[in-house]
Design a protein around this motif. Structure first.
Motif, PDB file in Angstrom:
ATOM      1  N   TYR A 132       0.817  -1.096   0.082  1.00  6.44           N
ATOM      2  CA  TYR A 132      -0.134   0.009  -0.018  1.00  6.44           C
ATOM      3  C   TYR A 132       0.812   1.103   0.103  1.00  6.44           C
ATOM      4  CZ  TYR A 132      -3.697  -3.179   1.130  1.00  6.44           C
ATOM      5  OH  TYR A 132      -4.689  -4.315   1.071  1.00  6.44           O
ATOM      6  N   SER A 133       0.272   2.175  -0.549  1.00 12.10           N
ATOM      7  CA  SER A 133       0.910   3.391  -0.682  1.00 12.10           C
ATOM      8  C   SER A 133       0.044   4.548   0.277  1.00 12.10           C
ATOM      9  CB  SER A 133       0.935   4.169  -2.026  1.00 12.10           C
ATOM     10  OG  SER A 133       0.696   5.692  -1.979  1.00 12.10           O
ATOM     11  N   ILE A 134       0.675   5.090   1.259  1.00  9.05           N
ATOM     12  CA  ILE A 134       0.068   5.980   2.241  1.00  9.05           C
ATOM     13  C   ILE A 134       0.671   7.375   2.090  1.00  9.05           C
ATOM     14  CG2 ILE A 134      -0.546   6.359   4.542  1.00  9.05           C
ATOM     15  CD1 ILE A 134       0.113   3.361   5.167  1.00  9.05           C
ATOM     16  N   LYS A 135      -0.150   8.438   1.796  1.00 13.45           N
ATOM     17  CA  LYS A 135       0.109   9.765   1.633  1.00 13.45           C
ATOM     18  C   LYS A 135      -0.567  10.784   2.637  1.00 13.45           C
ATOM     19  CE  LYS A 135       0.876   9.175  -3.255  1.00 13.45           C
ATOM     20  NZ  LYS A 135       0.070   9.355  -4.459  1.00 13.45           N
ATOM     21  N   MET A 136       0.378  11.529   3.227  1.00 11.39           N
ATOM     22  CA  MET A 136      -0.075  12.718   4.263  1.00 11.39           C
ATOM     23  C   MET A 136       0.114  14.104   3.694  1.00 11.39           C
ATOM     24  SD  MET A 136       0.781  14.900   6.483  1.00 11.39           S
ATOM     25  CE  MET A 136       2.585  14.324   7.241  1.00 11.39           C
ATOM     26  N   ARG A 137      -0.964  14.974   3.744  1.00 12.58           N
ATOM     27  CA  ARG A 137      -0.653  16.161   3.555  1.00 12.58           C
ATOM     28  C   ARG A 137      -1.459  17.117   4.374  1.00 12.58           C
ATOM     29  NH1 ARG A 137      -4.182  18.646  -0.485  1.00 12.58           N
ATOM     30  NH2 ARG A 137      -5.484  17.141  -1.315  1.00 12.58           N
ATOM     31  N   ALA A 138      -0.616  18.213   4.897  1.00 14.81           N
ATOM     32  CA  ALA A 138      -1.530  18.921   5.823  1.00 14.81           C
ATOM     33  C   ALA A 138      -1.015  20.471   5.389  1.00 14.81           C
ATOM     34  CB  ALA A 138      -0.894  18.854   7.246  1.00 14.81           C
ATOM     35  N   SER A 139      -2.297  21.124   5.346  1.00 13.40           N
ATOM     36  CA  SER A 139      -2.376  22.562   5.370  1.00 13.40           C
ATOM     37  C   SER A 139      -3.129  23.653   6.228  1.00 13.40           C
ATOM     38  CB  SER A 139      -2.855  22.778   3.783  1.00 13.40           C
ATOM     39  OG  SER A 139      -4.227  22.237   3.770  1.00 13.40           O
ATOM     40  N   LYS A 140      -2.742  24.679   6.052  1.00 13.25           N
ATOM     41  CA  LYS A 140      -3.650  25.458   7.022  1.00 13.25           C
ATOM     42  C   LYS A 140      -4.278  26.986   6.097  1.00 13.25           C
ATOM     43  CE  LYS A 140      -0.401  28.240   9.203  1.00 13.25           C
ATOM     44  NZ  LYS A 140       0.588  28.646  10.455  1.00 13.25           N
ATOM     45  N   ASN A 141      -5.513  27.227   6.468  1.00 12.61           N
ATOM     46  CA  ASN A 141      -5.993  28.248   5.939  1.00 12.61           C
ATOM     47  C   ASN A 141      -5.532  29.703   6.336  1.00 12.61           C
ATOM     48  OD1 ASN A 141      -8.484  30.431   5.308  1.00 12.61           O
ATOM     49  ND2 ASN A 141      -8.966  28.725   4.140  1.00 12.61           N
ATOM     50  N   TYR A 175       1.804  18.196  14.797  1.00 15.63           N
ATOM     51  CA  TYR A 175       2.891  18.691  15.580  1.00 15.63           C
ATOM     52  C   TYR A 175       4.047  19.209  14.610  1.00 15.63           C
ATOM     53  CZ  TYR A 175      -0.098  16.550  18.881  1.00 15.63           C
ATOM     54  OH  TYR A 175      -1.021  16.170  19.767  1.00 15.63           O
ATOM     55  N   HIS A 176       3.790  20.243  13.812  1.00 16.51           N
ATOM     56  CA  HIS A 176       4.734  20.604  12.879  1.00 16.51           C
ATOM     57  C   HIS A 176       5.251  21.975  13.134  1.00 16.51           C
ATOM     58  CE1 HIS A 176       6.749  21.575   8.835  1.00 16.51           C
ATOM     59  NE2 HIS A 176       6.602  20.372   8.957  1.00 16.51           N
ATOM     60  N   SER A 177       6.575  22.323  12.854  1.00 15.38           N
ATOM     61  CA  SER A 177       6.989  23.833  13.281  1.00 15.38           C
ATOM     62  C   SER A 177       6.428  24.675  12.457  1.00 15.38           C
ATOM     63  CB  SER A 177       8.440  23.648  13.163  1.00 15.38           C
ATOM     64  OG  SER A 177       8.956  23.358  11.658  1.00 15.38           O
ATOM     65  N   LYS A 178       5.610  24.452  11.309  1.00 13.74           N
ATOM     66  CA  LYS A 178       5.365  25.555  10.445  1.00 13.74           C
ATOM     67  C   LYS A 178       3.797  25.912  10.958  1.00 13.74           C
ATOM     68  CE  LYS A 178       6.266  26.364   6.294  1.00 13.74           C
ATOM     69  NZ  LYS A 178       6.711  26.443   4.880  1.00 13.74           N
ATOM     70  N   GLY A 179       3.268  25.272  12.091  1.00 15.42           N
ATOM     71  CA  GLY A 179       2.216  25.533  12.783  1.00 15.42           C
ATOM     72  C   GLY A 179       1.069  24.435  12.686  1.00 15.42           C
ATOM     73  N   GLU A 180      -0.101  24.661  13.398  1.00 15.84           N
ATOM     74  CA  GLU A 180      -1.123  23.764  13.336  1.00 15.84           C
ATOM     75  C   GLU A 180      -1.935  23.850  12.040  1.00 15.84           C
ATOM     76  OE1 GLU A 180      -3.586  22.542  17.377  1.00 15.84           O
ATOM     77  OE2 GLU A 180      -4.596  24.126  16.197  1.00 15.84           O
ATOM     78  N   PRO A 181      -2.327  22.576  11.505  1.00 16.03           N
ATOM     79  CA  PRO A 181      -3.032  22.416  10.270  1.00 16.03           C
ATOM     80  C   PRO A 181      -4.560  22.551  10.433  1.00 16.03           C
ATOM     81  CG  PRO A 181      -2.192  20.080  10.742  1.00 16.03           C
ATOM     82  CD  PRO A 181      -1.595  21.208  11.738  1.00 16.03           C
ATOM     83  N   ASP A 182      -5.342  23.257   9.481  1.00 15.33           N
ATOM     84  CA  ASP A 182      -6.651  23.153   9.577  1.00 15.33           C
ATOM     85  C   ASP A 182      -7.256  21.994   8.825  1.00 15.33           C
ATOM     86  OD1 ASP A 182      -6.984  25.702  10.854  1.00 15.33           O
ATOM     87  OD2 ASP A 182      -6.644  26.550   8.933  1.00 15.33           O
ATOM     88  N   PHE A 183      -6.346  21.386   7.750  1.00 19.69           N
ATOM     89  CA  PHE A 183      -6.747  20.327   6.979  1.00 19.69           C
ATOM     90  C   PHE A 183      -5.664  19.313   6.746  1.00 19.69           C
ATOM     91  CE2 PHE A 183      -6.941  18.689   2.762  1.00 19.69           C
ATOM     92  CZ  PHE A 183      -8.140  18.248   2.546  1.00 19.69           C
ATOM     93  N   ILE A 184      -6.409  18.042   7.071  1.00 19.33           N
ATOM     94  CA  ILE A 184      -5.329  16.978   7.051  1.00 19.33           C
ATOM     95  C   ILE A 184      -5.907  15.863   6.056  1.00 19.33           C
ATOM     96  CG2 ILE A 184      -3.812  15.072   8.247  1.00 19.33           C
ATOM     97  CD1 ILE A 184      -4.056  16.824  10.792  1.00 19.33           C
ATOM     98  N   ASN A 185      -5.055  15.326   5.304  1.00 18.32           N
ATOM     99  CA  ASN A 185      -5.484  14.301   4.297  1.00 18.32           C
ATOM    100  C   ASN A 185      -4.554  13.006   4.334  1.00 18.32           C
ATOM    101  OD1 ASN A 185      -5.920  12.639   1.975  1.00 18.32           O
ATOM    102  ND2 ASN A 185      -7.146  14.419   1.157  1.00 18.32           N
TER     103      ASN A 185
END
Ligand code: WAQ
Ligand code: MG
Length: 251
Positions: free
Chosen positions: A13-22, A55-65
């Motif tokens: 399986y391929s597992i991909k994560m991405r997180a972003s913030k508005n 828990y990323h140094s760029k900040g807290e995400p609003d969206f995680i996929n």
């Protein structure tokens, strides 16, 4: 007995994560990572990737996929990791000069012009794909860039590293990129504010770590893939970078 029968499965399986913030209506990229793993490690992998997003140094995400996708084992290509060299430098300026020197050593003209183009990669999720014959940008979408996916190292199946291992993940990516037909090299500076080591990689010089390419606290960073090939083969190159399943052997 109501016990669920767990049979060993060799599905992959391929597992991909991405997180972003508005931010003011704009989607700002925070973190992205992926694994290729067996069925029994999906659960732990998802947990680890979720922690990384939160828990990323760029900040807290609003969206995680997190996306899990079954892949065909027979489509995986195995490649040996590029050989690694580390160059210790004491300032970012010295590091950028070393970057130029390594590009020249790889037979790439216009090194300082290319380094200056790193400024244009800020905020991109993927990399710039630069034609080093014409200095044209080849990404179909220049805001997003070309994103290399479907890669991991062999033996990372346990997924037990919660903290990002910048070096290991970059070596996997750089090895896949260097193995792509038409690619003459790659420059990379992390966009993580607290990670100042970057690299230049190519088939000719291998994976060259440079210990300082920016100042501590600087959120800028990006990647440029250097294309030295026919324009009729760009599509194929992007297709390889985005879709070819690759496992990198490291030891
Ligand atoms: N495909 C294409 N570009 C990417 C990808 C990808 N899968 N992932 C990240 N990028 C681009 C994107 O523009 C990011 O902003 C930029 O690269 C930097 O990504 O040996 O951590 O994940 O110790 O922050 C280098 C390790 C670490 C050096 C690089 O990059 C070493 C790093 P980051
Ligand atoms: Mg980053």
């Amino acid at each position: 007995m109501t016990e669920i029968q767990r049979t060993a499965s060799d599905a992959v399986y391929s597992i991909k994560m991405r997180a972003s913030k508005n931010c003011d209506g704009q989607d700002i990229h925070i973190s992205g990572a992926e694994r290729i793993t067996g069925k029994d490690a999906i659960d732990s992998c998802c947990g680890v990737l979720m922690k990384r997003a939160l828990y990323h140094s760029k900040g807290e995400p609003d969206f995680i996929n997190i996306k899990v996708e079954k892949i065909d084992k027979n489509e995986i290509e195995y490649i040996d990791a590029l050989p690694v060299t580390t160059y210790e430098v004491s300032t970012a300026g010295e590091g950028l000069l070393k970057l130029e020197e390594l590009m020249e050593k790889s037979g790439i003209a216009g090194a300082s012009r290319i380094v200056r183009m790193m400024n244009l990669t800020y905020g991109m999720r993927g990399a710039m794909l630069l034609d080093i014959r014409s200095f044209e940008r080849l990404e179909p979408d220049s805001d997003r860039g070309v994103r290399v996916t479907y890669m991991d190292s062999t033996g990372s199946a346990s997924c037990n590293e919660t903290n990002k291992n910048h070096f290991k993940e970059a070596l996997v990516l750089a090895t896949k990129v260097a193995s792509c037909p038409g690619i003459a090299g790659e420059l990379c500076i992390s966009d993580d504010p607290d990670y100042v080591t970057g690299y230049f990689a190519s088939d000719k010089v291998g994976y060259c770590r440079i210990t300082r390419l920016k100042e501590m606290g600087d959120p800028c960073g990006g990647r440029i893939f250097l294309y030295d090939g026919e324009s009729s083969e760009v599509k194929e190159c992007i297709n390889y970078l985005e879709k070819q399943k690759v496992l990198v052997r490291m030891d």
